[in-house]
Design an enzyme around this catalytic site. Sequence first.
Site, PDB file in Angstrom:
ATOM      1  N   ASP A 128       8.283   4.871   0.825  1.00 30.00           N
ATOM      2  CA  ASP A 128       7.002   5.022   0.139  1.00 30.00           C
ATOM      3  C   ASP A 128       6.276   6.274   0.608  1.00 30.00           C
ATOM      4  O   ASP A 128       5.793   7.083  -0.205  1.00 30.00           O
ATOM      5  CB  ASP A 128       6.147   3.778   0.416  1.00 30.00           C
ATOM      6  N   ASP A 132       4.419  -3.237  -4.316  1.00 30.55           N
ATOM      7  CA  ASP A 132       3.387  -3.553  -3.335  1.00 30.55           C
ATOM      8  C   ASP A 132       3.093  -5.051  -3.285  1.00 30.55           C
ATOM      9  O   ASP A 132       2.388  -5.508  -2.381  1.00 30.55           O
ATOM     10  CB  ASP A 132       2.104  -2.782  -3.658  1.00 30.55           C
TER      11      ASP A 132
END
Length: 507
Positions: free
Chosen positions: A345, A405
């Site tokens: 990420d 997420d």
Amino acid sequence: MSRKLWITIAVVFLSTQTYSQEAVLHISNESTDKEYCLVYNASWTNLSSSLTDAVKHQVVNLVSSYLCDSTNIPDVTGKALVVMRGQCDFSQKALIAQKHGAAVLLIASNKSMSPPSANNSEYAKVKIPLALMRYRDFADAQQVFGKDMTASLYAPPVPVFDVSIVVMLFIAVFTVALGGYWSGASEKEKRSEGSILGGTEEASNSGELSLYSPLKVVIFVALMCVMLVLMYFFYKYLVYVIIAIFCLASATALYSCLDALMNKVGCGKCSFSCRSRTVPVRSLLLAALCVSVAVVWGVYRNEDRWIWILQDLLGIAFCLNFMKTITLSNFKICVILLSLLLLYDVFFVFITPFFTPNGESIMVQVALGPASAGEKLPVVMRVPRFSAWAQNLCGMQFSILGYGDIIVPGLLIAYCARFDIWSGSSKRIYFVSCTIAYFLGMIVTFAVMLLSKMGQPALLYLVPFTLLTSAVVAWSRKEMRQFWAGTTYQMDSLDMPAGRENANCVP
């Protein structure tokens, strides 16, 4: 759904995550009024912040001209002049309009709109407000008001905090909590039925896919990196493949969620026979409903005003079924997977801008999609920004949160829920603690986003919060050895002689 298909879906949807200067044109006459979108350059043009402070100007229609020279210009003194975009620079149009006494210059555009710009030396020369509007909006205003209309320009301030953030926080926490609870309840049901065999055989028999090998986790994350890079270079081709996969996967996931809910409440058990086969009526109705919802989303996916509701519904079902179907066998796998995805990420959000031609991160470009493609990947939860009503005139503004997420920390929360069952924790201390940690991590994520005024890689905050909280709980309860090892089979095998353990290993 087969294991391979779920692996493919995992790579696709976890690899993308999810992250102008608009004003209002208020047109009115003696009987009615209406508002339209404007795009302006705040460094060039100062506009009032409210309609009450805005000055009204009579509108002069000159869309038959590009205003690149001073010929055939009527009296526009003190009026708002509307001309067409093109043929010459914005500053040239503005200087000609200013020379003839116009108070405002509106440029009608048939193209996508971005804030008008010019050379730095030109900004100081232009003294009148200049803004872009859509040509179709001006055509609509002509139909509604005719020739007699006045215009006011204003740019209401946008609050930093929006209620959509609270709604997004609720969706995220609700999804991971429900997904974890479902995974734990499924584990408890399997134990009560005496079907616990341990290891990968358990996952195989229950239709679940278990990640139990560190090497497979590394390969899994590597495939996600490859998929994201491919999406960056071949977006306009692969986006339709992803949309088709999402329709299939989300319809299947919605069916799985609704079927489990129906089983829980115990309704709809009637069936009928067809060619010596028993067909449950409930299954047919649920399948028809879920396919219909997915098809409606697929057909109207670009209708931003309302389709976000269906996308969020399908997204929640997708995340729930993902957390139920793909399981992490022990805390060691959780640490490896979440740590690698955290690095993934951060790299694709913060590091890749140094390598891309336009300085944008690969993650953001893939998640939002290039403007020329006209399509966006269905990989985010979307909630309209309720306070940004002026911006919504130009196009719906959304607060977004990537499925990754929710799913990535959700896999750890689901593992904690299953470990509560294995360890006999009546208060579900691991599940509750990890869910609270996720909630706090999301609050920190949104706080940093609001303070920095830029999108954040949520895993940068969620992974440390959830992993550290789970580890502290296990350490304080003196169960770290079992928590690290995982399933009851693996925990028992820690005390087995080497020969016996090998003899009982599932290939």
